[in-house]
Design a protein around this motif. Structure first.
Motif, PDB file in Angstrom:
ATOM      1  N   GLN A  21      22.640   4.959   8.903  1.00 56.25           N
ATOM      2  CA  GLN A  21      23.740   4.066   9.001  1.00 56.25           C
ATOM      3  C   GLN A  21      24.567   3.877   9.898  1.00 56.25           C
ATOM      4  OE1 GLN A  21      25.265   5.350   5.189  1.00 56.25           O
ATOM      5  NE2 GLN A  21      23.712   4.146   3.924  1.00 56.25           N
ATOM      6  N   MET A  22      25.012   5.002  10.581  1.00 60.90           N
ATOM      7  CA  MET A  22      26.053   4.837  11.754  1.00 60.90           C
ATOM      8  C   MET A  22      25.158   4.443  12.917  1.00 60.90           C
ATOM      9  SD  MET A  22      29.172   4.971  12.644  1.00 60.90           S
ATOM     10  CE  MET A  22      30.110   5.703  11.518  1.00 60.90           C
ATOM     11  N   ARG A  23      23.932   5.043  13.140  1.00 58.75           N
ATOM     12  CA  ARG A  23      23.134   4.480  14.205  1.00 58.75           C
ATOM     13  C   ARG A  23      23.102   3.065  14.152  1.00 58.75           C
ATOM     14  NH1 ARG A  23      20.758   2.818  17.812  1.00 58.75           N
ATOM     15  NH2 ARG A  23      19.411   4.175  19.386  1.00 58.75           N
ATOM     16  N   ALA A  24      22.979   2.490  13.056  1.00 61.14           N
ATOM     17  CA  ALA A  24      22.767   1.072  13.004  1.00 61.14           C
ATOM     18  C   ALA A  24      24.109   0.514  13.286  1.00 61.14           C
ATOM     19  CB  ALA A  24      22.370   0.543  11.498  1.00 61.14           C
ATOM     20  N   VAL A  25      25.225   0.883  12.854  1.00 58.72           N
ATOM     21  CA  VAL A  25      26.358   0.509  13.386  1.00 58.72           C
ATOM     22  C   VAL A  25      26.603   0.441  14.790  1.00 58.72           C
ATOM     23  CG1 VAL A  25      28.946   0.501  13.460  1.00 58.72           C
ATOM     24  CG2 VAL A  25      27.587   0.815  11.201  1.00 58.72           C
ATOM     25  N   GLN A  26      26.272   1.676  15.422  1.00 59.87           N
ATOM     26  CA  GLN A  26      26.368   1.682  16.674  1.00 59.87           C
ATOM     27  C   GLN A  26      25.666   0.785  17.581  1.00 59.87           C
ATOM     28  OE1 GLN A  26      29.416   3.257  16.827  1.00 59.87           O
ATOM     29  NE2 GLN A  26      28.786   4.458  18.732  1.00 59.87           N
ATOM     30  N   SER A  27      24.346   0.742  17.174  1.00 65.75           N
ATOM     31  CA  SER A  27      23.351  -0.316  17.786  1.00 65.75           C
ATOM     32  C   SER A  27      23.877  -1.841  17.849  1.00 65.75           C
ATOM     33  CB  SER A  27      22.191  -0.335  17.036  1.00 65.75           C
ATOM     34  OG  SER A  27      21.116  -1.181  17.621  1.00 65.75           O
ATOM     35  N   VAL A  28      24.573  -2.158  16.676  1.00 62.98           N
ATOM     36  CA  VAL A  28      25.107  -3.570  16.473  1.00 62.98           C
ATOM     37  C   VAL A  28      26.225  -3.634  17.468  1.00 62.98           C
ATOM     38  CG1 VAL A  28      26.277  -5.312  14.988  1.00 62.98           C
ATOM     39  CG2 VAL A  28      24.226  -4.002  14.385  1.00 62.98           C
ATOM     40  N   LEU A  29      27.133  -2.676  17.395  1.00 64.33           N
ATOM     41  CA  LEU A  29      28.303  -2.569  18.201  1.00 64.33           C
ATOM     42  C   LEU A  29      28.057  -2.466  19.818  1.00 64.33           C
ATOM     43  CD1 LEU A  29      30.648   0.224  16.567  1.00 64.33           C
ATOM     44  CD2 LEU A  29      31.260  -2.229  17.121  1.00 64.33           C
ATOM     45  N   GLN A  30      26.896  -1.934  20.070  1.00 62.03           N
ATOM     46  CA  GLN A  30      26.449  -2.227  21.561  1.00 62.03           C
ATOM     47  C   GLN A  30      25.916  -3.545  21.787  1.00 62.03           C
ATOM     48  OE1 GLN A  30      22.895   0.119  22.777  1.00 62.03           O
ATOM     49  NE2 GLN A  30      24.212   0.999  24.428  1.00 62.03           N
ATOM     50  N   LEU A  31      25.467  -4.178  20.850  1.00 59.15           N
ATOM     51  CA  LEU A  31      24.991  -5.489  21.108  1.00 59.15           C
ATOM     52  C   LEU A  31      26.067  -6.403  21.397  1.00 59.15           C
ATOM     53  CD1 LEU A  31      22.056  -6.048  18.606  1.00 59.15           C
ATOM     54  CD2 LEU A  31      21.893  -5.891  21.433  1.00 59.15           C
ATOM     55  N   LEU A  32      27.250  -6.230  20.288  1.00 57.95           N
ATOM     56  CA  LEU A  32      28.393  -7.441  20.414  1.00 57.95           C
ATOM     57  C   LEU A  32      29.237  -7.063  21.813  1.00 57.95           C
ATOM     58  CD1 LEU A  32      29.441  -6.645  16.828  1.00 57.95           C
ATOM     59  CD2 LEU A  32      28.988  -8.828  17.874  1.00 57.95           C
TER      60      LEU A  32
END
Length: 168
Positions: free
Chosen positions: A98-109
């Motif tokens: 879940q945190m990997r998904a959060v970090q991935s979305v944060l990187q895109l943002l």
């Protein structure tokens, strides 16, 4: 002001969550098969016994992988690790995914800040960033992120930014 997000993997402050959680198949990038939830046989404590020789030993996939800082963030959420109590394996693996998904979305943002966004889209981008500020994460908040469609909503919103990407 939104503080900069650090996407650097910090293995020294992680409970080797990638070495536990990720599955891989023997091939060009990995010298053996490994099932998710099974510690890599090269794992020694929370470190890699062959870290300095990963590529020459057939583990270029390990060298290429980046958790984007998810591992150390998840490790900090728990008082004990999967090594201390095997019952923590599933909760830590779930939180890592879940945190990997959060970090991935944060990187895109974060990357979207380079786009020439109109005021409304920039405000929305900042709202998403503020909602995902790493300071407030708990295992329950990570479940909410995954189960209540936050990730999907952000990715849908991000796809709408394609019209602001300058032509090459």
């Amino acid at each position: 002001m939104i503080k900069p997000i650090d996407f650097t993997s910090d293995c020294a402050n992680c409970a080797a969550l990638c070495c536990l959680s990720l599955a891989f198949d023997q091939g060009d990038s990995f010298a053996h098969n490994k099932a998710a939830g099974t510690p890599c046989h090269n794992l020694s404590g929370f470190g890699c016994a062959i870290h300095k020789d990963l590529t020459s030993q057939g583990y270029s996939g390990c060298v290429a992988y980046q958790c984007l800082g998810a591992g150390q963030r998840v490790t900090a959420l728990f008082d004990i690790t999967w090594r201390d109590d095997p019952k923590m394996t599933a909760p830590m693996m779930d939180a890592f995914r879940q945190m990997r998904a959060v970090q991935s979305v944060l990187q895109l943002l974060d990357a979207a800040s380079a786009l020439p966004l109109p005021t409304l889209q920039e405000q929305e981008r900042r709202l998403w960033l503020n909602q995902l500020t790493p300071d407030h994460w708990t295992p329950r908040a990570l479940e909410t992120f995954e189960n209540e469609g936050v990730e999907a909503a952000i990715k849908t919103w991000l796809r709408g930014l394609a019209k602001f990407v300058p032509a090459a």
